[in-house]
Design a protein around this motif. Structure first.
Motif, mmCIF file in Angstrom:
data_model
loop_
_atom_site.group_PDB
_atom_site.id
_atom_site.type_symbol
_atom_site.label_atom_id
_atom_site.label_comp_id
_atom_site.label_asym_id
_atom_site.label_seq_id
_atom_site.Cartn_x
_atom_site.Cartn_y
_atom_site.Cartn_z
ATOM 1 N N ARG A 30 0.839 -1.209 0.000
ATOM 2 C CA ARG A 30 0.000 0.000 0.000
ATOM 3 C C ARG A 30 0.871 1.255 0.000
ATOM 4 N NH1 ARG A 30 -3.381 -0.491 5.145
ATOM 5 N NH2 ARG A 30 -4.848 1.047 4.318
ATOM 6 N N TYR A 82 0.737 3.771 -3.193
ATOM 7 C CA TYR A 82 -0.081 4.977 -3.030
ATOM 8 C C TYR A 82 0.464 6.010 -2.052
ATOM 9 C CZ TYR A 82 -3.182 1.425 -4.974
ATOM 10 O OH TYR A 82 -3.716 0.417 -5.735
ATOM 11 N N GLU A 118 -3.159 6.905 0.089
ATOM 12 C CA GLU A 118 -4.004 5.827 0.578
ATOM 13 C C GLU A 118 -5.151 6.409 1.417
ATOM 14 O OE1 GLU A 118 -5.014 1.643 1.530
ATOM 15 O OE2 GLU A 118 -4.390 2.871 -0.162
ATOM 16 N N THR A 146 -10.245 4.077 -0.065
ATOM 17 C CA THR A 146 -8.823 4.013 -0.355
ATOM 18 C C THR A 146 -8.574 3.361 -1.718
ATOM 19 O OG1 THR A 146 -8.512 1.836 0.651
ATOM 20 C CG2 THR A 146 -8.361 3.754 2.114
ATOM 21 N N ARG A 176 -14.814 10.635 -0.259
ATOM 22 C CA ARG A 176 -13.448 10.184 0.011
ATOM 23 C C ARG A 176 -12.877 10.935 1.210
ATOM 24 N NH1 ARG A 176 -10.368 11.448 -5.390
ATOM 25 N NH2 ARG A 176 -11.640 13.331 -5.155
ATOM 26 N N SER A 180 -8.346 9.950 0.383
ATOM 27 C CA SER A 180 -7.943 8.806 -0.442
ATOM 28 C C SER A 180 -8.121 9.130 -1.925
ATOM 29 C CB SER A 180 -8.784 7.576 -0.093
ATOM 30 O OG SER A 180 -8.584 7.214 1.254
ATOM 31 N N SER A 215 -8.782 7.642 -4.865
ATOM 32 C CA SER A 215 -9.282 6.369 -5.384
ATOM 33 C C SER A 215 -8.882 6.120 -6.829
ATOM 34 C CB SER A 215 -10.816 6.332 -5.279
ATOM 35 O OG SER A 215 -11.265 6.678 -4.004
#
Length: 242
Positions: A142, A146, A150, A155, A208, A211, A213
């Motif tokens: 992760r 990102y 994240e 996420t 969100r 995050s 996405s």
């Protein structure tokens, strides 16, 4: 194999050889402009089934209704109280134990589930609680994919898993990055400790929470799913060996 896809004779045979079962737990709530409503439950179920394929476990039906009051200003969110969730999860776990499953491995996908699940675990040695992102290789991936994008909700990692397993939704409003969260905000709101629904939507109007996405891809999702399944399978084996 899924418990609900078995006959009772098959379950009886399984219990003669194995005392463990994986219980996926998620939620039914908005996950931003491109995240599926069932993301938390879908991720938990996907990781549970992939892990079960690695360690020969049974997978119980997913528990997909959970506390998510902060998201109820977004259409599609169905929230239950924490007390009701804890009581229901407790009865499900106790029912599994009564059926002969001496190791119930709750594989979680929703932050607000952790406090009630952990309370249940403190009272039952037969229950172990893990979130699919708990495993070291998953967290490393992760961060690699990102970084700070994240975020906390909707996420890219969870969206990527649903893309790999279900479908890709066009980014739309999620194409632009959200406001970046501060370390203080993340610490204060971990475990989905968010404010009232109207206030929460006003602060995060597209759903969100820090995050990005749109960074998600199905290829990322397959890597994350594999890492989470490997971690969960190893932890399940260690748990059932006790």
């Amino acid at each position: 194999m899924r418990l609900d896809h078995c006959t009772w004779l098959e379950v009886e045979d399984y219990l003669s050889r194995n005392s463990g079962i994986i219980l996926p737990v998620g939620s039914t709530e908005q996950h931003g402009p491109m995240g599926l409503i069932g993301t938390d439950a879908l991720c938990a179920q996907a990781v549970a089934e992939a892990a079960a394929g690695l360690c020969g476990a049974l997978v119980a039906p997913v528990l997909g209704y959970a506390p998510a009051p902060f998201n109820t200003s977004f259409p599609g969110t169905i929230s239950v109280t924490e007390d009701l969730f804890e009581a229901l999860a407790g009865q499900i776990v106790d029912g599994l134990i009564d059926q002969g499953f001496r190791h119930v491995f709750a594989l979680n996908g929703h932050g607000a589930n952790l406090a009630p699940l952990n309370r249940l675990g403190e009272e039952r040695s037969e229950l172990r609680v893990r979130s699919w992102w708990d495993f070291a290789d998953v967290n490393a991936l992760r961060r690699e994919l990102y970084g700070h994008w994240e975020g906390m909700h909707a996420t890219p990692s969870e969206v990527a898993i649903t893309q790999a397993v279900h479908r890709v939704v066009p980014a739309g409003l999620a194409e632009q990055p959200p406001a970046q969260l501060t370390a203080d905000y993340i610490a204060a709101h971990s475990g989905d400790r968010h404010g009232p629904p109207d206030q929460h939507r006003a602060q995060f109007p597209d759903g969100r929470v820090g995050s990005h996405s749109a960074l998600a891809t199905p290829e990322d999702g397959r890597r994350l799913l594999d890492a989470a399944a490997q971690g969960a399978a190893a932890d399940f084996r260690a748990f059932t060996a006790q």
